[in-house]
Design a protein around this motif. Structure first.
Motif, PDB file in Angstrom:
ATOM      1  N   SER A  56      10.774 -89.610 -62.895  1.00 51.29           N
ATOM      2  CA  SER A  56      11.545 -88.816 -63.861  1.00 51.29           C
ATOM      3  C   SER A  56      10.726 -88.668 -65.134  1.00 51.29           C
ATOM      4  O   SER A  56       9.733 -87.965 -65.151  1.00 51.29           O
ATOM      5  CB  SER A  56      12.908 -89.459 -64.131  1.00 51.29           C
ATOM      6  OG  SER A  56      13.666 -88.663 -65.020  1.00 51.29           O
ATOM      7  N   MET A  71      12.942 -94.059 -61.138  1.00 51.29           N
ATOM      8  CA  MET A  71      14.380 -94.010 -61.367  1.00 51.29           C
ATOM      9  C   MET A  71      15.160 -95.097 -60.619  1.00 51.29           C
ATOM     10  O   MET A  71      15.931 -95.855 -61.211  1.00 51.29           O
ATOM     11  CB  MET A  71      14.934 -92.642 -60.965  1.00 51.29           C
ATOM     12  CG  MET A  71      14.384 -91.482 -61.761  1.00 51.29           C
ATOM     13  SD  MET A  71      15.047 -89.885 -61.245  1.00 51.29           S
ATOM     14  CE  MET A  71      16.752 -90.021 -61.817  1.00 51.29           C
ATOM     15  N   ASN A  99      16.112 -92.693 -66.337  1.00 50.31           N
ATOM     16  CA  ASN A  99      16.043 -91.235 -66.372  1.00 50.31           C
ATOM     17  C   ASN A  99      14.936 -90.767 -67.316  1.00 50.31           C
ATOM     18  O   ASN A  99      13.783 -91.125 -67.170  1.00 50.31           O
ATOM     19  CB  ASN A  99      17.419 -90.684 -66.775  1.00 50.31           C
ATOM     20  CG  ASN A  99      17.579 -89.211 -66.508  1.00 50.31           C
ATOM     21  OD1 ASN A  99      16.839 -88.644 -65.730  1.00 50.31           O
ATOM     22  ND2 ASN A  99      18.540 -88.588 -67.167  1.00 50.31           N
TER      23      ASN A  99
END
Length: 282
Positions: A56, A71, A99
């Motif tokens: 991410s 993640m 994230n």
């Protein structure tokens, strides 16, 4: 009418776009498990690394080494000449998938996390459940990772902390499920204070996902809409139409790049290559 042009197709789900130190666009494709570098001038793309735990957020240490969020195992990884190694374990902070990430000039990384199974809620109850005024999602903490990998909490009780950017000494955080951008004063040690609403976007139907700072404003990917919004001084100043919902944005030199897909639901985008990179000249 679509305002953007399509730069690249065949992506599953693009996220975390950033201009890299070499001027190329770097981004993560969740479900191909790859971090890629794309040259906007030539259209040539390179796979930078593979992240089995699903990549991410991206950023760079002052010496140029790449940091990438993994993640599912809630870690920040560091790309060394021999491959990826663990930079930080976020397991004590993140309560669901890690994230987006923002790395400052000193190499400190701010990292958000879902806080709960967002995709599970959408699959069971639909997106409309998230839009209800009385919906109160589980909150999440924002982690600060030092350049040496030490992890601390700099803010709690955020409603899905997502994209981040600096406006001078102010950190702007997209709180996706608060439908707004939240601002903090940043101290010399990276700690945060003075939490306040920087922009309330619920009236525009914007659940801010990725963001990108440009000059005095913030470009916002609204997640639930096929558009990108420029927010200046807390107000929407411009809307750019994309071909499908926009989940992340980056400014690469004089170009706004939008990561778009028909949905963020894994059961759709992990199967079909429907994601795109779309561009809008600034």
């Amino acid at each position: 009418m679509v305002d953007t042009t399509v730069l690249h197709t065949g992506i599953r789900f693009g996220d975390g776009p950033r201009q890299g130190p070499d001027g190329r666009l770097y981004y993560s494709d969740f479900y191909d498990h790859e971090v890629r570098a794309f040259d906007l001038s030539t259209g040539v793309e390179e796979v930078v690394c593979t992240v089995p735990g699903q990549p991410s957020g991206l950023g760079w240490l002052p010496d140029g080494r790449l940091l990438v969020v993994s993640m599912r195992d809630r870690r920040v990884l560091r790309l060394e000449p021999g491959g990826l190694v663990e930079h930080a374990d976020l397991g004590g902070v993140a309560t669901f998938h890690a994230n987006d990430m923002l790395v400052d000039a000193a190499g400190r990384a701010y990292v958000g996390n879902f806080g709960f199974d967002l995709h599970g809620v959408i699959a069971a109850r639909g997106e409309a459940a998230l839009l209800a005024p009385d919906y109160r999602p589980p909150t999440a903490a924002l982690a600060l990772v030092s350049p040496t990998g030490a992890v601390s909490v700099v803010c709690e009780d955020l409603a899905f902390p997502n994209g981040m950017g600096f406006l001078g000494d102010t950190l702007v955080v997209a709180e996706t499920l608060a439908f707004g951008l939240t601002a903090f004063d940043v101290a010399a040690d990276g700690s945060l204070s003075g939490r306040r609403v920087w922009a309330d976007l619920r009236g525009h139907g914007v659940a801010p996902d990725g963001i990108a700072v440009h000059e005095d404003g913030v470009w916002v990917a609204p997640a639930l809409q096929a558009a990108a919004f420029l927010v200046v001084d807390g107000r929407v100043a411009r809307r750019v139409e994309t071909s499908q919902p926009c989940f992340a944005v980056a400014v690469v030199r004089d170009t706004l790049v939008c990561c778009t897909a028909p949905t963020s639901q894994p059961e759709v985008v992990s199967v079909d290559r429907l994601g795109k990179l779309e561009a809008y000249g600034l």
